[in-house]
Design an enzyme around this catalytic site. Structure first.
Site, PDB file in Angstrom:
ATOM      1  N   LYS A  34       0.706  -1.189   0.062  1.00 37.19           N
ATOM      2  CA  LYS A  34      -0.020   0.109  -0.003  1.00 37.19           C
ATOM      3  C   LYS A  34       0.939   1.334   0.098  1.00 37.19           C
ATOM      4  O   LYS A  34       0.625   2.136   0.911  1.00 37.19           O
ATOM      5  CB  LYS A  34      -0.949   0.256   1.280  1.00 37.19           C
ATOM      6  CG  LYS A  34      -1.983  -1.124   1.196  1.00 37.19           C
ATOM      7  CD  LYS A  34      -3.034  -1.207   2.537  1.00 37.19           C
ATOM      8  CE  LYS A  34      -3.835  -2.224   2.441  1.00 37.19           C
ATOM      9  NZ  LYS A  34      -4.493  -2.624   1.454  1.00 37.19           N
ATOM     10  N   CYS A  35       1.807   1.211  -0.950  1.00 37.39           N
ATOM     11  CA  CYS A  35       2.721   2.560  -1.085  1.00 37.39           C
ATOM     12  C   CYS A  35       2.689   2.997  -2.289  1.00 37.39           C
ATOM     13  O   CYS A  35       2.305   2.530  -3.215  1.00 37.39           O
ATOM     14  CB  CYS A  35       4.220   1.684  -0.615  1.00 37.39           C
ATOM     15  SG  CYS A  35       5.769   2.710  -1.004  1.00 37.39           S
ATOM     16  N   GLY A  36       3.049   4.459  -2.547  1.00 40.23           N
ATOM     17  CA  GLY A  36       3.295   4.985  -3.850  1.00 40.23           C
ATOM     18  C   GLY A  36       4.167   4.226  -4.722  1.00 40.23           C
ATOM     19  O   GLY A  36       4.141   4.454  -5.878  1.00 40.23           O
ATOM     20  N   THR A  38       4.471   0.701  -4.876  1.00 45.21           N
ATOM     21  CA  THR A  38       4.099  -0.404  -4.963  1.00 45.21           C
ATOM     22  C   THR A  38       4.108  -0.786  -6.338  1.00 45.21           C
ATOM     23  O   THR A  38       4.119  -2.087  -6.798  1.00 45.21           O
ATOM     24  CB  THR A  38       2.819  -0.544  -4.217  1.00 45.21           C
ATOM     25  OG1 THR A  38       2.849  -0.517  -2.825  1.00 45.21           O
ATOM     26  CG2 THR A  38       2.206  -2.451  -4.454  1.00 45.21           C
TER      27      THR A  38
END
Length: 157
Positions: A34-36, A38
């Site tokens: 759930k990361c920018g 990803t």
């Protein structure tokens, strides 16, 4: 001491001796769902497929150290990676990559080599040579398929 000195559990919970990777070039990456960054799973999978027959492997180490961006269980992480990005490279069980509970493999990665210091964010990459030594360290913003990283991979193979 080298990268090959450690044991970790894979995402299914089986113990893996990293000495099994001797003779291969490894890209170790702390990953999060759930990361920018990803979407880097896509280019990680692409470079894995491009170089795997030449002795290159990627090992993903899910970690929830930054902004709680990897909250899921190992099963949830494995399913997310497979369904959304077709990940076929090796994934390990969720670990900590910084702080008091930092996994020993990440102690080695962040306290050895020429670029010491804590992992700053998700998708930081460590290029490991065939002998288990650290060749290079690349920040989250360095894309896996960037010329900078692919050139280093090619030179190491």
């Amino acid at each position: 001491m080298s990268f090959h000195s450690f044991k970790v559990k894979n995402i299914q919970g089986k113990e893996i001796d990293l000495s099994a990777y001797k003779g291969k070039v490894v890209l170790a990456v702390n990953v999060a769902s759930k990361c920018g960054f990803t979407s880097q799973y896509e280019s990680l999978e692409a470079i894995y497929k491009k170089y795997k027959d030449k002795g290159f492997v990627i090992i993903g180490f899910p970690a929830n150290n930054f902004g709680s961006q990897e909250p899921g269980s190992n099963d949830q992480i494995a399913e997310f990676c497979k369904l959304n990005y077709g990940v076929s490279f090796d994934m390990m069980s969720k670990i900590s990559v910084k702080g008091d509970d930092k996994h020993e493999v990440y102690k080695f990665l962040t306290e050895s080599g020429s670029e010491k210091g804590d992992v700053k964010w998700n998708f930081e990459k460590f290029l490991i040579g065939k002998d288990g030594s650290i060749i290079g360290r690349y920040g989250s913003s360095v894309k896996p398929d960037s010329k900078e990283l692919t050139s280093a991979i090619e030179q190491s193979l």
